[in-house]
Design an enzyme around this catalytic site. Structure first.
Site, PDB file in Angstrom:
ATOM      1  N   THR A 256       0.764  -1.144  -0.018  1.00 44.87           N
ATOM      2  CA  THR A 256      -0.059  -0.027  -0.216  1.00 44.87           C
ATOM      3  C   THR A 256       0.829   1.408   0.082  1.00 44.87           C
ATOM      4  OG1 THR A 256      -1.680  -1.220   1.114  1.00 44.87           O
ATOM      5  CG2 THR A 256      -1.941   1.108   1.181  1.00 44.87           C
ATOM      6  N   GLU A 257       0.403   2.228  -0.773  1.00 44.65           N
ATOM      7  CA  GLU A 257       1.125   3.495  -0.943  1.00 44.65           C
ATOM      8  C   GLU A 257       0.311   4.870  -0.529  1.00 44.65           C
ATOM      9  OE1 GLU A 257       2.813   3.724  -4.646  1.00 44.65           O
ATOM     10  OE2 GLU A 257       4.118   2.023  -4.425  1.00 44.65           O
TER      11      GLU A 257
ATOM     12  N   GLY B 216      -4.937   2.443  -1.858  1.00 45.70           N
ATOM     13  CA  GLY B 216      -5.193   1.386  -0.864  1.00 45.70           C
ATOM     14  C   GLY B 216      -5.536  -0.141  -1.553  1.00 45.70           C
TER      15      GLY B 216
ATOM     16  N   ASP C  33      -3.287 -15.466  -2.478  1.00 49.77           N
ATOM     17  CA  ASP C  33      -4.021 -16.602  -2.838  1.00 49.77           C
ATOM     18  C   ASP C  33      -3.476 -17.422  -1.511  1.00 49.77           C
ATOM     19  OD1 ASP C  33      -5.304 -15.959  -5.033  1.00 49.77           O
ATOM     20  OD2 ASP C  33      -3.679 -17.245  -6.203  1.00 49.77           O
TER      21      ASP C  33
ATOM     22  N   ARG D 198      -4.505 -14.672   2.067  1.00 48.00           N
ATOM     23  CA  ARG D 198      -5.853 -14.540   2.433  1.00 48.00           C
ATOM     24  C   ARG D 198      -6.615 -15.407   3.523  1.00 48.00           C
ATOM     25  NH1 ARG D 198      -7.427 -11.562  -3.366  1.00 48.00           N
ATOM     26  NH2 ARG D 198      -6.640  -9.357  -2.455  1.00 48.00           N
TER      27      ARG D 198
ATOM     28  N   ILE E  63     -23.864  -8.200  24.006  1.00 46.53           N
ATOM     29  CA  ILE E  63     -24.563  -9.302  25.141  1.00 46.53           C
ATOM     30  C   ILE E  63     -23.900  -9.111  26.392  1.00 46.53           C
ATOM     31  CG2 ILE E  63     -23.287 -11.197  24.657  1.00 46.53           C
ATOM     32  CD1 ILE E  63     -26.157 -12.695  24.537  1.00 46.53           C
TER      33      ILE E  63
ATOM     34  N   GLU F 293      -5.103  -7.237   3.351  1.00 44.02           N
ATOM     35  CA  GLU F 293      -4.900  -8.505   2.422  1.00 44.02           C
ATOM     36  C   GLU F 293      -6.278  -8.407   1.388  1.00 44.02           C
ATOM     37  OE1 GLU F 293      -2.065 -10.504   2.273  1.00 44.02           O
ATOM     38  OE2 GLU F 293      -1.655  -8.729   3.537  1.00 44.02           O
ATOM     39  N   GLY F 294      -6.823  -7.187   1.438  1.00 44.08           N
ATOM     40  CA  GLY F 294      -7.823  -7.090   0.462  1.00 44.08           C
ATOM     41  C   GLY F 294      -9.255  -6.780   1.289  1.00 44.08           C
ATOM     42  N   THR F 295      -9.976  -5.654   0.852  1.00 44.85           N
ATOM     43  CA  THR F 295     -11.272  -5.344   1.893  1.00 44.85           C
ATOM     44  C   THR F 295     -12.240  -6.326   1.475  1.00 44.85           C
ATOM     45  OG1 THR F 295     -11.896  -3.653   0.062  1.00 44.85           O
ATOM     46  CG2 THR F 295     -10.400  -2.985   1.822  1.00 44.85           C
TER      47      THR F 295
END
Length: 396
Positions: free
Chosen positions: A129-130, A134, A247, A250, A347, A373-375
């Site tokens: 990321t830069e 994102g 791969d 994730r 709760i 690792e990806g939204t």
């Protein structure tokens, strides 16, 4: 090929060992390092030594299994099992264990045999990321310019997990901006390289025991042999090589979510028990107390996320393309852990919102598991592209 969900004996020992570490090392210091955000958890040093010894014997066992078995439960299956158990103890501490950085997964996914051997003992963070992007990994602007037998890397990376603690970092950079995403490659860069600077550490909502850094590269010189995989620009494959990293990582993040969710679910069960509400699996959920019915729903959601995670890891170990399955596991687990931990805060009432227990911390830690690792949105895009057979240009 069918999946046998019964774990082989070699993996049972992994589960038992990592759970003991989570219970007796992570849990007792979880709150301590949540409050001391940028202090290094020195208690992890001895654990790292033991993990390194275990990993060496496990690699040998996995190699023998690969030679003798038709189907394999190897490094990826072991990684998700370890991640689940350790994250039951503390997600941030799990990310802080020396030698187990996200960059190590990138090396495993993309490196050639010589590189795998050369970088087998490094602790590698991962820098993707830069400041200018994102989730759009193809928008990498950090450059790697060939200079004789080396590359000069220039750019700035943000949200680098373990960026100030790891001894190496895997950097995504473009070797030719005019060639687009096909020119994006990953480089293993020692953190003590001239021109590599940790600019600052971030203050975060959750996983505070894990450092998150901004790292700047100014003419950082690395050998050409530190480029992972092939240096060729293949427009047909685009940047599929570096994307293979996800791969592998994730499903690990999904397993982290399952482990954290399991900790919260156990707290939920204790609250029900203390209130005198029995969880009866022989009766319909609709005929039980509303809080019990909700528990049963959330428990089934957790199990579904775990099965997706096992499938993605198993496919990777058996060299099956698992891009869709990896994203499915991450998407499901990321949603599940956030809903479950927030429900437990609710709760548990005042105890859930205070710092008397770890419940509120788990809810804070959970958020990142649906982001890095990806939204969630990126996972859904990947899944849709794989199911519909569309490219990233066709489906945005």
């Amino acid at each position: 090929m069918a999946i046998n969900l019964e774990l082989p004996e070699k993996l049972n020992s992994t589960v038992e060992r990592t759970h003991l570490a989570a219970e007796h090392i992570f849990r007792p210091i979880s709150r301590k390092y949540d409050e001391a955000e940028h202090e290094y958890p020195k208690e992890l040093d001895e654990l790292a030594k033991l993990a390194k010894q275990a990993a060496s014997s496990e690699r040998s066992a996995d190699g023998e299994s690969a030679k003798s078995a038709e189907t394999v439960n190897g490094a990826n299956m072991r990684a998700v099992l370890s991640a689940r158990e350790m994250s039951w103890g503390d997600v941030g501490l799990m990310l802080s264990i020396p030698g187990r950085g996200l960059g190590n997964a990138a090396i495993t996914a993309v490196a050639n045999e010589e590189q795998l051997e050369r970088f087998s003992d490094v602790w590698a963070a991962m820098a993707i990321t830069e400041p200018s992007f994102g989730s759009d990994s193809a928008a990498v602007s950090t450059t790697a310019t060939r200079d004789g037998d080396d590359y000069l890397i220039n750019g700035e990376k943000i949200f680098v997990t373990a960026g100030s603690r790891a001894d190496h970092v895997v950097v995504w950079a473009t070797i030719d901006k005019s060639a687009g995403r096909a020119a994006i490659k990953s480089f293993v860069v020692p953190m003590n390289t001239d021109g590599v600077t940790v600019v600052r550490l971030e203050h975060k909502l959750g996983i505070r025991s894990s450092d998150t850094a901004v790292v700047r590269f100014e003419n950082a010189r690395v050998p050409a042999g530190n480029l992972l995989g092939s240096p060729e620009i293949d427009t047909k494959k685009a940047f599929g090589g570096v994307m293979q990293t996800f791969d592998n990582t994730r499903p690990v993040v999904a397993a982290m979510a399952v482990g954290l969710a399991q900790a919260a679910l156990e707290s939920y069960a204790k609250i029900l028990d203390d209130a005198g509400h029995e969880i009866d699996y022989d009766r319909p959920a609709a005929s039980q107390h509303a809080a019990v019915a909700e528990y049963l729903r959330l428990e089934s959601d957790l199990e579904a996320a775990w099965l997706l995670t096992l499938r993605a890891a198993w496919m990777s170990d058996n060299k099956d393309s698992n891009s869709a399955e990896a994203s499915m596991s991450k998407a499901k687990a990321g949603r599940m852990v956030n809903e479950l931990t927030n429900k437990v805060v609710e709760i548990a009432a005042t105890a859930g919102y205070s710092e008397r227990d770890l419940v509120e911390k788990w809810a804070r830690d959970a958020k990142i598991l649906d982001i890095f690792e990806g939204t969630q949105q990126i996972q859904q895009l990947v899944i849709a592209r794989r199911i519909l057979g569309r490219t990233s240009a066709q489906l945005k």
